[in-house]
Scaffold this active site. Sequence first.
Site, PDB file in Angstrom:
ATOM      1  CE1 TYR A  99      52.335  11.964  38.303  1.00 48.07           C
ATOM      2  CE2 TYR A  99      52.685  12.660  40.568  1.00 48.07           C
ATOM      3  CZ  TYR A  99      52.683  11.664  39.601  1.00 48.07           C
ATOM      4  OH  TYR A  99      52.996  10.376  39.938  1.00 48.07           O
ATOM      5  CB  CYS A 100      46.943  14.799  35.630  1.00 47.40           C
ATOM      6  SG  CYS A 100      46.962  16.319  34.647  1.00 47.40           S
ATOM      7  CD1 TRP A 101      49.083  12.358  29.047  1.00 46.90           C
ATOM      8  CD2 TRP A 101      49.936  10.711  30.291  1.00 46.90           C
ATOM      9  NE1 TRP A 101      49.847  11.565  28.227  1.00 46.90           N
ATOM     10  CE2 TRP A 101      50.376  10.542  28.963  1.00 46.90           C
ATOM     11  CE3 TRP A 101      50.357   9.801  31.263  1.00 46.90           C
ATOM     12  CZ2 TRP A 101      51.222   9.498  28.583  1.00 46.90           C
ATOM     13  CZ3 TRP A 101      51.179   8.752  30.880  1.00 46.90           C
ATOM     14  CH2 TRP A 101      51.601   8.616  29.554  1.00 46.90           C
TER      15      TRP A 101
END
Length: 358
Positions: A99-101
């Site tokens: 995951y990222c932002w």
Amino acid sequence: MQPKNSHILEIAQFTKERNQFDAIIDVRSPAEFALDHIPGAINCPVLNNEERAEIGTLYKQVSPFAAKKLGAAIVSRNIALHLEQSFLDFPREWRPLIYCWRGGERSGAFTHVLNRIGWKALQLEGGYQGFRRVVIDDLEHAAKQFDFRVICGMTGSGKTRILQELKLQGAPVLDLEGLANHRGSVLGNEPEIEQPSQKGFETGLWNALQNLDPSHPIFIESESKKVGGVHIPDALMEKIRHGHCIELRSSLSTRVSWLLHEYPHFVQNPIQFKEKLSLLTSRYGKVQIAEWCEQIDAGRFEELVTDLLVKHYDPSYQSSIVRNFPKYRADCFVELANKSDAAFASAASHILKQFTSG
């Protein structure tokens, strides 16, 4: 209608499936990760703090296209480094969640590369922001779902220690001060340990509640709304304050002895102790603060702690406990004989018996 992306984990499935992954990889920058992250996640940034700032500036000042070109080059290089340094020994069966932002470009690129290699990597829908919505919604739901048994008691009575003993005896416990890295008063900061961010605290709280069964009442310590620099979510705080209370009582001398045992860093660092006491100047005046500082200089710590309890902590407790905990009753209490382990074990046993017997 677009076909479903088989490499996306829908956010609605996250809570149910998060423990099925071999790793949860946060590809955001170290600064983003430090503020808050999914419990148990490891940080493998595809852009470090400086690179992220550089790409953001390029995006605003030049063009999105220029930012994407340079960003792709840096992200590719960093993914390669992570592969070489961390992942080469993992078997084909290794299954990570990325995951990222927002669940966009950074995690998408990392997930794509891992899947092209042959691992079954999934990208979290919505990224950290999607996870953050889960935390907020679940904490709101927990306020309706959980019931609490509140351990009350004056400062130094050993409430946190009794929670530890209750847990040892099999009772479900939620330690807010442990999650906040703070003991909840002007002198309550833990030495050399920073408090989590507000989001980090809420994530820790969410994670702790995930491991508790709402069909059983949870033991918790009476707290103010703020624990150091973080605050307990409003709906949950309201539910805690309407929990059934039992007071842990001990003699003044036992409380003084316990506090000196629990706060050795103030005895060892008198300058810091004085700095903390100076925060009470507006309430007690310079003369009183100077008197307390003189007791520190003279090494009269038992006298000082006794004075602080009688003049500061005890009156504050007496005025706030009835106001904030409507189910508090002065006749519902357990006595702590002394600060020995046996005394805490006995008091915890009596607390469990009182609540079990209704």
